[in-house]
Design a protein around this motif. Structure first.
Motif, PDB file in Angstrom:
ATOM      1  N   ARG A  19       1.342   8.557  -1.114  1.00 18.17           N
ATOM      2  CA  ARG A  19       0.975   7.321  -0.418  1.00 18.17           C
ATOM      3  C   ARG A  19       0.338   6.394  -1.442  1.00 18.17           C
ATOM      4  O   ARG A  19      -0.624   6.770  -2.107  1.00 18.17           O
ATOM      5  CB  ARG A  19       0.003   7.651   0.721  1.00 18.17           C
ATOM      6  N   PHE A  20       0.904   5.198  -1.593  1.00 14.20           N
ATOM      7  CA  PHE A  20       0.366   4.290  -2.601  1.00 14.20           C
ATOM      8  C   PHE A  20       0.503   2.848  -2.148  1.00 14.20           C
ATOM      9  O   PHE A  20       1.285   2.528  -1.246  1.00 14.20           O
ATOM     10  CB  PHE A  20       1.056   4.500  -3.959  1.00 14.20           C
ATOM     11  N   THR A  21      -0.287   1.991  -2.772  1.00 10.10           N
ATOM     12  CA  THR A  21      -0.252   0.564  -2.464  1.00 10.10           C
ATOM     13  C   THR A  21       0.251  -0.206  -3.680  1.00 10.10           C
ATOM     14  O   THR A  21       0.072   0.228  -4.827  1.00 10.10           O
ATOM     15  CB  THR A  21      -1.631   0.023  -2.061  1.00 10.10           C
ATOM     16  N   GLU A  62      -0.278  -7.498  -0.558  1.00  8.17           N
ATOM     17  CA  GLU A  62      -0.345  -6.069  -0.829  1.00  8.17           C
ATOM     18  C   GLU A  62       0.426  -5.319   0.248  1.00  8.17           C
ATOM     19  O   GLU A  62       0.368  -5.677   1.430  1.00  8.17           O
ATOM     20  CB  GLU A  62      -1.804  -5.597  -0.854  1.00  8.17           C
ATOM     21  N   VAL A  63       1.148  -4.276  -0.161  1.00 10.37           N
ATOM     22  CA  VAL A  63       1.891  -3.456   0.799  1.00 10.37           C
ATOM     23  C   VAL A  63       1.544  -1.988   0.592  1.00 10.37           C
ATOM     24  O   VAL A  63       1.145  -1.566  -0.501  1.00 10.37           O
ATOM     25  CB  VAL A  63       3.422  -3.660   0.669  1.00 10.37           C
ATOM     26  N   VAL A  90      -0.893  -3.275   4.537  1.00  2.00           N
ATOM     27  CA  VAL A  90      -1.992  -2.341   4.301  1.00  2.00           C
ATOM     28  C   VAL A  90      -2.891  -2.224   5.531  1.00  2.00           C
ATOM     29  O   VAL A  90      -3.367  -1.127   5.860  1.00  2.00           O
ATOM     30  CB  VAL A  90      -2.809  -2.787   3.066  1.00  2.00           C
ATOM     31  N   ASN A  91      -3.100  -3.327   6.223  1.00  2.00           N
ATOM     32  CA  ASN A  91      -4.010  -3.311   7.375  1.00  2.00           C
ATOM     33  C   ASN A  91      -3.327  -2.907   8.674  1.00  2.00           C
ATOM     34  O   ASN A  91      -3.951  -2.894   9.732  1.00  2.00           O
ATOM     35  CB  ASN A  91      -4.682  -4.676   7.539  1.00  2.00           C
ATOM     36  N   ASN A  92      -2.035  -2.592   8.617  1.00  2.00           N
ATOM     37  CA  ASN A  92      -1.304  -2.153   9.803  1.00  2.00           C
ATOM     38  C   ASN A  92      -0.234  -1.147   9.388  1.00  2.00           C
ATOM     39  O   ASN A  92       0.956  -1.453   9.385  1.00  2.00           O
ATOM     40  CB  ASN A  92      -0.681  -3.346  10.529  1.00  2.00           C
ATOM     41  N   PRO A  93      -0.635   0.080   9.033  1.00  2.00           N
ATOM     42  CA  PRO A  93       0.300   1.060   8.457  1.00  2.00           C
ATOM     43  C   PRO A  93       1.415   1.510   9.398  1.00  2.00           C
ATOM     44  O   PRO A  93       2.391   2.107   8.938  1.00  2.00           O
ATOM     45  CB  PRO A  93      -0.617   2.240   8.093  1.00  2.00           C
TER      46      PRO A  93
END
Length: 243
Positions: free
Chosen positions: A211-213, A13-14, A39-42
């Motif tokens: 902002r989206f994943t 996931e990004v 995702v865990n390190n924006p």
């Protein structure tokens, strides 16, 4: 770069974060720029997306504009171009309630007539090779849905994004709820990936930033992952871009 190169570092996931541009606050459409990070390190930007487009088209008819979105390796546009998404000048379908504004028919009617023939499309390239397309298909006038079709290099339809309703809570009130776009395999009709626009902050609403994943789910093929990412970018330009 050759075909089949994995540009997302094997991440499942990004996070895609649109960059602020002051001119947007004053209603002047700027070239879109995005940071792509885990995702865990924006704050760890490993890809950078930069729009290339004509200034006149952006200002006068931004939803229809032709553009090329280049995806660069690293944290800015000086990095090597890993992917590129090319879009011709095409207008997206408008939701039918705009026709209730009768004085604007002279704008909306020609727009919707053109949009009913052909929808926006990204031609996705890795280096000089076309790896597929993402198309927002034209729909009936009174069909308020948002969707797109992902096809491979041979033109075979492989995935569908959505459809979602243009009246979804997350679409109408982006500061109140997420907008989740499921991606289904065309052959099996099973969900394989997800695009999610996160509920926006007041700062993002004011600055007209999204902002989206992109969650690649069960997809491991590098080219299909690139096409899913392109679909997320087209969804943002067509349905989520704040005017």
């Amino acid at each position: 770069e050759g075909r089949g190169v994995e540009v997302f570092g094997g991440l499942d996931e990004v996070l895609v974060t649109q960059q602020f541009n002051l001119s947007e606050v004053f209603g002047i459409e700027a070239k879109n720029r995005y940071r792509i990070s885990p995702v865990n390190n924006p704050h760890e930007t490993f890809l950078y997306a930069q729009e290339s487009s004509d200034g006149c088209e952006r200002v006068c008819c931004s939803p229809c504009r032709s553009l090329t979105m280049n995806i660069h390796q690293g944290s800015d546009k000086t990095g090597a171009t890993k992917l590129s998404f090319e879009k011709k000048f095409v207008c997206p379908m408008l939701p039918w309630p705009v026709l209730l504004h009768v004085p604007a028919w002279f704008i909306f009617c020609p727009w919707m007539a053109m949009a009913s023939k052909v929808g926006p499309q990204f031609v996705v390239r890795s280096g000089s090779s076309v790896i597929g397309t993402v198309t927002d298909p034209p729909g009936p006038l009174f069909c308020c849905k948002a969707n797109s079709i992902i096809s491979d290099a041979s033109g075979n339809k492989i995935l569908e994004c959505g459809p979602n309703s243009l009246c979804d809570y997350g679409m109408c009130c982006p500061c109140m709820a997420d907008e989740v776009v499921p991606i289904f395999a065309v052959d099996s009709h099973t969900q394989v990936a997800t695009i999610t626009r996160k509920a926006l902050s007041c700062e993002e609403m004011f600055g007209k930033m999204n902002r989206f994943t992109v969650n690649f789910g069960t997809i491991a093929d590098p080219e299909t992952r690139a096409l899913i990412f392109a679909a997320a970018m087209l969804f943002d330009l067509t349905y989520w871009e704040q005017k």
